[in-house]
Write an enzyme that holds these catalytic residues in place. Structure first.
Site, PDB file in Angstrom:
ATOM      1  N   GLY A  78       0.837  -1.198   0.000  1.00  0.00           N
ATOM      2  CA  GLY A  78       0.000   0.000   0.000  1.00  0.00           C
ATOM      3  C   GLY A  78       0.870   1.244   0.000  1.00  0.00           C
ATOM      4  N   ALA A  79       1.907   1.217   0.828  1.00  0.00           N
ATOM      5  CA  ALA A  79       2.821   2.350   0.931  1.00  0.00           C
ATOM      6  C   ALA A  79       4.093   1.911   1.644  1.00  0.00           C
ATOM      7  CB  ALA A  79       2.161   3.484   1.710  1.00  0.00           C
ATOM      8  N   MET A  80       5.140   2.732   1.524  1.00  0.00           N
ATOM      9  CA  MET A  80       6.414   2.404   2.159  1.00  0.00           C
ATOM     10  C   MET A  80       7.030   3.660   2.752  1.00  0.00           C
ATOM     11  SD  MET A  80       8.750   0.261   2.955  1.00  0.00           S
ATOM     12  CE  MET A  80      10.132   0.813   3.935  1.00  0.00           C
ATOM     13  N   GLU A  81       7.476   3.531   4.015  1.00  0.00           N
ATOM     14  CA  GLU A  81       7.842   4.678   4.835  1.00  0.00           C
ATOM     15  C   GLU A  81       9.251   5.221   4.634  1.00  0.00           C
ATOM     16  OE1 GLU A  81       7.352   1.500   5.958  1.00  0.00           O
ATOM     17  OE2 GLU A  81       8.730   0.980   7.566  1.00  0.00           O
TER      18      GLU A  81
ATOM     19  N   HIS B 125      -0.058   6.352   9.078  1.00  0.00           N
ATOM     20  CA  HIS B 125       0.742   5.161   9.400  1.00  0.00           C
ATOM     21  C   HIS B 125       2.194   5.363   8.942  1.00  0.00           C
ATOM     22  CE1 HIS B 125       1.332   0.632   9.576  1.00  0.00           C
ATOM     23  NE2 HIS B 125       2.290   0.967   8.729  1.00  0.00           N
ATOM     24  N   GLU B 126       2.365   5.771   7.693  1.00  0.00           N
ATOM     25  CA  GLU B 126       3.738   5.910   7.174  1.00  0.00           C
ATOM     26  C   GLU B 126       4.483   7.041   7.889  1.00  0.00           C
ATOM     27  OE1 GLU B 126       4.526   3.419   5.601  1.00  0.00           O
ATOM     28  OE2 GLU B 126       2.537   2.755   4.965  1.00  0.00           O
TER      29      GLU B 126
ATOM     30  N   GLU C  15       5.595  -2.090  12.821  1.00  0.00           N
ATOM     31  CA  GLU C  15       4.255  -2.139  12.218  1.00  0.00           C
ATOM     32  C   GLU C  15       3.139  -2.040  13.252  1.00  0.00           C
ATOM     33  OE1 GLU C  15       4.085  -1.444   9.361  1.00  0.00           O
ATOM     34  OE2 GLU C  15       5.953  -2.088   8.430  1.00  0.00           O
TER      35      GLU C  15
HETATM   36  N1  BES Z   1       6.507  -1.018   5.864  1.00  0.00           N
HETATM   37  C1  BES Z   1       5.270  -1.257   5.239  1.00  0.00           C
HETATM   38  C2  BES Z   1       5.390  -1.617   3.788  1.00  0.00           C
HETATM   39  C3  BES Z   1       5.866  -3.030   3.503  1.00  0.00           C
HETATM   40  C4  BES Z   1       5.017  -4.097   3.667  1.00  0.00           C
HETATM   41  C5  BES Z   1       7.137  -3.262   3.065  1.00  0.00           C
HETATM   42  C6  BES Z   1       5.462  -5.382   3.397  1.00  0.00           C
HETATM   43  C7  BES Z   1       7.597  -4.535   2.791  1.00  0.00           C
HETATM   44  C8  BES Z   1       6.737  -5.604   2.964  1.00  0.00           C
HETATM   45  C9  BES Z   1       4.351  -0.036   5.348  1.00  0.00           C
HETATM   46  O1  BES Z   1       4.602   0.790   6.418  1.00  0.00           O
HETATM   47  C10 BES Z   1       2.965  -0.537   5.537  1.00  0.00           C
HETATM   48  O2  BES Z   1       2.722  -1.104   6.562  1.00  0.00           O
HETATM   49  N2  BES Z   1       2.068  -0.356   4.575  1.00  0.00           N
HETATM   50  C11 BES Z   1       0.713  -0.870   4.637  1.00  0.00           C
HETATM   51  C12 BES Z   1      -0.279   0.227   4.829  1.00  0.00           C
HETATM   52  C13 BES Z   1      -0.638   0.483   6.248  1.00  0.00           C
HETATM   53  C14 BES Z   1      -1.646   1.589   6.354  1.00  0.00           C
HETATM   54  C15 BES Z   1      -1.141  -0.716   6.987  1.00  0.00           C
HETATM   55  C16 BES Z   1       0.451  -1.541   3.324  1.00  0.00           C
HETATM   56  O3  BES Z   1       1.319  -1.547   2.479  1.00  0.00           O
HETATM   57  O4  BES Z   1      -0.643  -2.081   3.153  1.00  0.00           O
HETATM   58 ZN    ZN Z   2       4.000   0.068   8.242  1.00  0.00          ZN
END
Ligand code: BES
Ligand code: ZN
Length: 754
Positions: A159-162, A195-196, A218
């Site tokens: 969904g997104a990456m921080e 979240h990010e 997370e």
């Molecule tokens: N750090 C994660 C992205 C990620 C997920 C990287 C799996 C590598 C593997 C990011 O902060 C995240 O948690 N994104 C969520 C959205 C959030 C609002 C729950 C996502 O990608 O769904």
């Molecule tokens: Zn996250």
């Protein structure tokens, strides 16, 4: 979509545009540059990107200098970063537009490729500026970088990456067109942004020292996004939603034998990827909500500030967080919290009454399959009882042994787990449950209590602690309920029964559908499906949910209304369907329609330029259940018409009917080699897909079919998802075997079937 990769998009003139973007977490920085690619081996990064002059280059830091190099290209050098982990490094190169705000201490921007209206980034831009200022205050440390960019990426696995200072997003999770998207989408965008941004502190400034501490990232970012969302949008009442969302997700996954402890040893990349799941996110955040309630929010936040200050630019283990919270509260936090992160599962607390002032409570491991073995039931959890009585809530009582008795002001009225801040299910006697149902009507229980109690009852029925007929009666008794979230849980629990019974006799299935209609239709008709400016956020979601639920269980009036709207919409009147009910109208049109409706929805997918609209179309297509249309939906997956990032979307509708569920599995077996090629096991998507293709089954023969298919195949990269899917099927097999007759009789006795 891993390492430094290409993403494509359509330019307004129809040509294809290219973007170079990165996604390093967890272990793909090594694909982009040589490095010691582990979270605790932090380094300072000085990045230089060489690119065509007309392109924008972005990285974590601001630009230090630009110079011309050979072939008319430019070299953009960024300022040196603070000490940080490799998984947070980011690069983006492409033709990009942006908007900027100076409402925060440092400039905040939203970037998007051409073809996107950059103004759709306005909501996320403003929210980001406000949220950064808020987090600085709450976390007690300034955001340390000189700028904060957020960018929409057309091809993105997550969904997104921080990434520190340069957060990357899926287009739909950053850009919002309020004319095109409904209330639920808006709430999702806010959640992702907050979240990010929470990660900028939790994860980026203070980082887990190894991936077994992923929950510190997370779980905390999840908790913080809810916390901050509630501050900015109190009228959304997100903590009520939390009980039906994160709490249920955590309790659901953790009720499987194949779940895992929050802190789980992981070594290989393909193991690390699999723990980005409801245990790290949802259970992790529940554990924080639980300790925050126990210590009080102010003390909790004071502990959080001490933790961040002490470990800034460093790495931590879970014990470091407990130590800081212990320090701030003077309580032995580690002692009560350790068990929750080190052990798999959670308890069901059984309550009986000894006399008018004493209750007896006993804890046992809870498994959805209902077949706990003695050796699986050894751990004693410290259970915060959260006793609600006529005198208010007592948060001080803890059950820290197998079984104990507690004084209550009066057994006339009491409930455990007030507001469901504890991670457990409560099993009451049928008589007590009935009394709680009455207490709900009298307004003695909070929304969280009512929704949580229904969820517990539903889960206990599916695992054999109660009769399903008892839960159906309980739900039936909630017909005068007025709150959205409670209704949302009622509808989920009816849906869970229907999902387990989906391959059973039509008479029983029709009966359950008739029951659903009786529950939701009157209220759906009463609230209507007109939306106006003055409708509150929750009211919009409430109307939309009832409309969809009633329409999809055969409410004639709503089906007719949906068909009418659909007809106008297809004829070109886009305002005929409000965004809040777009998905429901499409789904109803497809479920009760044929090829004509299918072609119209597919055409809408092909011609719309808005990602949220296109996603709705994809998610609904599978609702069409004729063999020919099922085949067309499945053919779409590898047609090249759908980006790999969206491959799971058309499967959503297919999972709503038996024909679709069978067809999905068959398709997977016939396309397995290609699937593995496109979604390599060391990346993160294969597990999600395996679960989608298998977990809707409910029969013994189907379970055997799945086991047989994977026999002898390597399951690296998805062994957890597969084991969890198999357990989920097993639990449904057992449930239907146990209560098949009970439900059939209930349906008949209540005159829902002939
Ligand atoms: N750090 C994660 C992205 C990620 C997920 C990287 C799996 C590598 C593997 C990011 O902060 C995240 O948690 N994104 C969520 C959205 C959030 C609002 C729950 C996502 O990608 O769904
Ligand atoms: Zn996250």
């Amino acid at each position: 979509m891993a390492g430094f990769y290409r993403s494509t998009y359509n330019n307004p003139d129809g040509t294809q545009g290219l973007l170079a973007v990165s996604q390093m977490e967890p272990t793909d920085a090594r694909r982009a540059f040589p490095c010691f690619d582990e979270p605790s081996l932090k380094a300072e990064f000085t990045v230089t990107l060489v690119a065509d002059k007309k392109l924008t280059c972005l990285s974590n830091m601001d630009v230090a200098s630009e110079s011309e190099v050979k072939d008319g290209k430019k070299a953009v050098t960024f300022n040196k970063s603070p000490l940080m982990s490799t998984y947070l490094v980011a690069f983006v190169v492409g033709e990009l537009n942006y908007i900027e705000t100076n409402d925060f201490r440092v400039p905040v921007r939203v970037y998007a490729p051409p073809g996107q209206d950059i103004e759709h980034g306005r909501f996320s831009l403003d929210l980001a500026a406000k949220t950064l200022a808020f987090y600085e205050k709450v976390f007690g440390i300034d955001f340390p970088l000189p700028k904060m960019d957020q960018i929409a990426i057309p091809d993105f696995a997550q969904g997104a990456m921080e990434n520190w200072g340069l957060v990357t997003y899926r287009v739909v999770d950053l850009l919002l067109d309020e004319k095109v998207s409904g209330a639920t989408t808006k709430e999702r965008v806010a959640e992702v942004v907050q979240h990010e941004l929470a990660h900028q502190w939790f994860g980026n400034l203070v980082t887990m020292d190894w991936w077994d501490g992923l929950w510190l990232n997370e779980g905390f970012a999840t908790w913080a996004s809810w916390y901050s969302c509630n501050i900015f949008y109190p009228e959304w009442k997100v903590w009520e939603t939390y009980v039906t969302d994160n709490l249920q997700r955590a309790l659901a996954l953790d009720s499987l034998r194949s779940s895992h402890p929050i802190e789980v040893p992981v070594k290989r990349a393909d193991e690390i990827n699999q723990i980005f799941d409801a245990i790290s996110y949802s259970k992790g955040s529940c554990v924080l909500r639980m300790i925050s309630t126990y210590l009080g929010e102010d003390v909790f936040l004071e502990g959080v500030r001490r933790y961040l200050k002490k470990h800034a630019y460093g790495n931590t283990q879970t014990g470091d967080l407990w130590a800081a919270l212990g320090d701030a509260s003077g309580k032995s936090v580690e002692e009560v919290m350790d068990v929750w992160t080190k052990h798999v599962g959670y308890p069901v607390v059984t309550v009986t009454e000894k006399d008018e002032k004493t209750i007896q409570v006993k804890q046992n491991r809870f498994l959805r399959t209902g077949d706990v073995k003695p050796e699986e039931d050894k751990v004693i959890f410290p259970v915060f009882l959260g006793l609600r009585s006529k005198d208010g809530i007592d948060e001080s009582l803890t059950l820290d042994k197998r079984e104990d008795s507690f004084e209550v002001p009066s057994t006339e009225f009491f409930k455990l787990n007030a507001n469901h801040t504890g991670l457990y299910r409560t099993s009451y006697t049928p008589e007590r449950l009935e009394k709680l149902g009455e207490a709900a009507k009298k307004g003695l229980l909070s929304v969280e209590d009512r929704a949580g109690m229904i969820a517990d009852a539903g889960a206990l029925a599916s695992s054999g602690y109660q009769k399903t007929s008892g839960v159906l009666n309980l739900l039936k008794g909630f017909d005068s309920e007025k709150e959205f979230i409670v209704w949302s849980e009622i509808i989920s629990r009816v849906a869970a029964v229907q999902a387990a019974w989906i391959f059973e006799d039509k008479a029983v299935r029709d009966g359950l559908e008739a029951f659903q209609r009786e529950l939701v239709s009157p209220r759906a008709h009463q609230m209507g499906w007109e939306f106006s400016e003055s409708d509150g956020h929750i009211e919009q979601q409430f109307k939309a949910m009832l409309f969809g639920s009633a329409g999809l269980c055969g409410d004639e009036k709503i089906i007719a209304a949906a068909k009418e709207m659909f007809k106008k919409f297809i004829a070109g009147d886009k305002s005929a369907i409000h965004p809040n009910i777009r998905g429901s109208v499409f789904s109803i049109a497809l479920k009760y329609g044929g090829k004509e409706e299918y072609d119209a929805v597919l055409n809408f997918y092909r011609t719309s330029t808005n990602s949220d609209e296109r996603n709705t179309a994809l998610r609904c297509l599978g609702r069409a259940n004729s063999p020919e249309l099922i085949k067309r939906t499945l053919d779409l997956l590898f047609s090249g018409e759908i980006k790999d990032q969206d491959i799971y979307m058309p499967t959503a509708g297919l999972r709503s009917h038996p024909e679709g569920i069978e067809a999905l599995f068959t398709w997977m077996t016939e396309n397995w080699d290609e699937l593995v090629k496109r979604f390599p096991p060391q990346l993160s998507m294969l597990g999600t897909l395996v679960s989608i293709f298998t977990s809707s089954f409910t029969k013994k023969e189907q379970l055997a079919k799945v086991e047989k298919f994977f026999e002898g195949k390597s399951t690296n990269g998805f062994e957890m998802s597969l084991a969890q899917s198999l357990d989920a099927i097993r639990s449904k097999v057992a449930w239907v075997e146990r209560d098949g007759e009970d439900v059939a009789k209930w349906v008949k006795d209540n005159k829902y079937s002939a």
